[in-house]
Motif scaffolding. Structure first.
Motif, short mmCIF file in Angstrom:
data_model
loop_
_atom_site.label_atom_id
_atom_site.label_comp_id
_atom_site.label_asym_id
_atom_site.label_seq_id
_atom_site.Cartn_x
_atom_site.Cartn_y
_atom_site.Cartn_z
N HIS A 102 0.83 -1.21 0.00
CA HIS A 102 0.00 0.00 0.00
C HIS A 102 0.87 1.26 0.00
O HIS A 102 0.61 2.20 -0.76
N CYS A 105 2.42 1.65 -3.37
CA CYS A 105 1.38 2.02 -4.33
C CYS A 105 1.12 3.53 -4.28
O CYS A 105 0.96 4.17 -5.33
N ILE A 109 1.35 6.20 -7.41
CA ILE A 109 0.25 7.09 -7.78
C ILE A 109 0.73 8.54 -7.81
O ILE A 109 0.37 9.31 -8.71
N GLU A 118 -4.45 3.94 -12.95
CA GLU A 118 -5.59 3.07 -13.27
C GLU A 118 -5.16 1.61 -13.30
O GLU A 118 -5.87 0.74 -12.79
N THR A 120 -2.63 0.39 -11.67
CA THR A 120 -2.32 0.08 -10.28
C THR A 120 -3.61 -0.26 -9.52
O THR A 120 -3.63 -1.17 -8.69
N GLU A 121 -4.68 0.45 -9.83
CA GLU A 121 -5.97 0.16 -9.19
C GLU A 121 -6.45 -1.24 -9.55
O GLU A 121 -7.00 -1.95 -8.70
N ARG A 122 -6.22 -1.68 -10.78
CA ARG A 122 -6.60 -3.04 -11.17
C ARG A 122 -5.80 -4.07 -10.38
O ARG A 122 -6.34 -5.10 -9.98
N THR A 124 -4.67 -3.58 -7.37
CA THR A 124 -5.22 -3.50 -6.01
C THR A 124 -6.52 -4.30 -5.91
O THR A 124 -6.73 -5.05 -4.94
N VAL A 125 -7.38 -4.16 -6.90
CA VAL A 125 -8.66 -4.89 -6.89
C VAL A 125 -8.41 -6.39 -6.99
O VAL A 125 -9.00 -7.18 -6.24
#
Length: 182
Positions: A102, A105, A109, A118, A120-122, A124-125
């Motif tokens: 985290h 990350c 960002i 974006e 990176t968000e994938r 994370t999900v």
């Protein structure tokens, strides 16, 4: 020029030389300014690429360490009779490393462009989805519930593949951002 005979007089030659030197100096100074600005832009771009590269490498390293810890938890949970204290210890290590991911990350960002955030968000999900399966498997192991174990193992494998693909996409996007071709 002398208007009488059309020749340069000594004073006119000196003035011409002085003007020539002034024009030459101004040209040299202008070129130096342009080159200096270009060099400054180039150095800033290199500095920015290096910061981004460091941020992306730190993130990938944190993901790698966390994923090894997650694999250890899942391996322990896949056994017929999971050793619950061992599972809890491995989960503790996973949680510690997840916090490092985290932190890394957040730097990505901040340093990277929006399209990389974006991707990176994938990641994370996908990580979160796999973590939920892992958590459910741990809760079921603690409760002695084995009815959904095969389904959870299959779902964990599917989520691991999804996470792998998301990390692969991040690597490609990061390479593109720092100017490396695939």
């Amino acid at each position: 020029m002398n208007s009488k005979n059309g020749r340069l007089e000594p004073m006119d030659s000196g003035l011409a030389a002085l003007l020539g030197a002034a024009v030459g100096s101004a040209t040299t100074l202008g070129a130096a300014i342009v080159n200096g600005r270009a060099q400054a832009r180039s150095q800033h771009a290199q500095w920015s690429r290096q910061h981004r590269r460091d941020a992306y490498a730190g993130y990938l390293g944190a993901l790698h360490d966390r994923d090894i810890a997650m694999d250890a938890v899942l391996d322990a949970l896949r056994s017929e009779q999971p050793d619950l204290p061992e599972v809890d210890e491995k989960i503790g290590r996973f949680v510690t490393l997840a916090r490092e991911v985290h932190r890394a990350c957040e730097i990505v960002i901040l340093e990277g462009p929006a399209p990389l955030a974006e991707v990176t968000e994938r990641v994370t999900v996908a990580s979160s989805d796999l973590s939920h399966v892992m958590r459910r498997m741990a809760e079921n192991a603690r409760a002695g519930i084995t009815a959904h174990k095969a389904e959870d193992i299959a779902l964990a494998a599917e989520r691991e593949r999804t996470l792998y693909e998301a990390v692969k996409d991040f690597r490609l996007a990061a390479r593109s951002t720092i100017g490396k071709t695939p």
